[in-house]
Design a protein around this motif. Sequence first.
Motif, PDB file in Angstrom:
ATOM      1  N   TYR A  67      38.514  37.658  31.112  1.00 51.66           N
ATOM      2  CA  TYR A  67      39.777  37.714  31.898  1.00 51.66           C
ATOM      3  C   TYR A  67      40.845  37.940  30.764  1.00 51.66           C
ATOM      4  CZ  TYR A  67      37.760  35.623  36.210  1.00 51.66           C
ATOM      5  OH  TYR A  67      37.382  35.508  37.356  1.00 51.66           O
ATOM      6  N   GLN A  79      45.030  36.960  29.825  1.00 53.95           N
ATOM      7  CA  GLN A  79      46.139  36.267  30.357  1.00 53.95           C
ATOM      8  C   GLN A  79      47.518  36.678  29.398  1.00 53.95           C
ATOM      9  OE1 GLN A  79      46.190  32.157  29.304  1.00 53.95           O
ATOM     10  NE2 GLN A  79      47.120  31.476  31.311  1.00 53.95           N
ATOM     11  N   GLY A 134      51.492  35.061  31.948  1.00 52.92           N
ATOM     12  CA  GLY A 134      50.668  33.544  32.241  1.00 52.92           C
ATOM     13  C   GLY A 134      49.816  33.832  33.235  1.00 52.92           C
ATOM     14  N   GLU A 135      49.568  34.849  33.933  1.00 55.80           N
ATOM     15  CA  GLU A 135      48.430  34.995  35.229  1.00 55.80           C
ATOM     16  C   GLU A 135      47.352  35.394  34.516  1.00 55.80           C
ATOM     17  OE1 GLU A 135      51.096  37.029  34.678  1.00 55.80           O
ATOM     18  OE2 GLU A 135      50.280  39.200  35.163  1.00 55.80           O
ATOM     19  N   LEU A 136      46.125  35.003  35.157  1.00 54.82           N
ATOM     20  CA  LEU A 136      44.788  35.321  34.717  1.00 54.82           C
ATOM     21  C   LEU A 136      44.185  36.657  35.496  1.00 54.82           C
ATOM     22  CD1 LEU A 136      43.539  31.700  34.582  1.00 54.82           C
ATOM     23  CD2 LEU A 136      43.290  33.298  32.598  1.00 54.82           C
ATOM     24  N   VAL A 148      46.256  36.887  25.804  1.00 50.05           N
ATOM     25  CA  VAL A 148      44.901  35.974  25.114  1.00 50.05           C
ATOM     26  C   VAL A 148      43.741  36.557  26.354  1.00 50.05           C
ATOM     27  CG1 VAL A 148      43.994  33.429  25.434  1.00 50.05           C
ATOM     28  CG2 VAL A 148      46.320  34.070  24.820  1.00 50.05           C
ATOM     29  N   PHE A 193      45.943  26.130  37.588  1.00 54.25           N
ATOM     30  CA  PHE A 193      45.790  27.292  38.428  1.00 54.25           C
ATOM     31  C   PHE A 193      45.075  27.082  39.578  1.00 54.25           C
ATOM     32  CE2 PHE A 193      47.212  30.786  35.566  1.00 54.25           C
ATOM     33  CZ  PHE A 193      47.402  30.049  34.434  1.00 54.25           C
ATOM     34  N   SER A 203      49.152  32.539  39.719  1.00 55.14           N
ATOM     35  CA  SER A 203      49.955  32.912  38.602  1.00 55.14           C
ATOM     36  C   SER A 203      50.146  31.651  37.943  1.00 55.14           C
ATOM     37  CB  SER A 203      51.264  33.651  38.923  1.00 55.14           C
ATOM     38  OG  SER A 203      51.781  32.857  39.776  1.00 55.14           O
TER      39      SER A 203
END
Lengths: 116, 114
Positions: A37, A39, A43-45, A89, B90, B107
């Motif tokens: 994943y 990031q 901030g979202e994954l 990240v 999350f 998000s």
Amino acid sequence: AQKVTQAQTEISVVEKEDVTLDCVYETRDTTYYLFWYKQPPSGELVFLIRRNSFDEQNEISGRYSWNFQKSTSSFNFTITASQVVDSAVYFCALSEYGTSGSRLTFGEGTQLTVNP
Amino acid sequence: DTAVSQTPKYLVTQMGNDKSIKCEQNLGHDTMYWYKQDSKKFLKIMFSYNNKELIINETVPNRFSPKSPDKAHLNLHINSLELGDSAVYFCASSPMSRGSVSLFFGSGTQLSVL
């Protein structure tokens, strides 16, 4: 117990360099799934790839490639010709097959900074 | 259209307060999750629901209570907030509850307890 280790806490490269992010995992299961994943700073994954334990073929998607080696319990991620937008990240994760719920065990993450 | 949406995105509150985070997914998935990301970016599962049934409940203080009114929604209520609860939470969903599937994340909600 499962464990995922990303030994590289931070990596800094200059744009257009190739970079490899390492991931080593531990599991007692013969069937399992590995994930990467991303990031970004927002901030979202973001899901990048899923690989099952029976498929050791390397995969390439554009500038991204993944090398899965069961013999060394590694699932490394290479970015070719890195770009500033790759700064993020990156998390490697492991999931057991058949458990109730996709219980992802994440590594600690690698902060990649691509400088112009 | 956002696949997994969480509200609010930011939540700043005082110690001792009670707060809720809402999550909705429009992917038609059966399973939903709450993960916590601490200040060192470490991600760990807290809860998982499959078709409104709790299937994963990690070692989480009972001040945290998830609720799933239907399979498209999973809310997280936190009582008596503590400083250590500050983190990014999350929500995620997946098509089924087996280990083979990929999770799609919202998000995140940045919770700051003062």
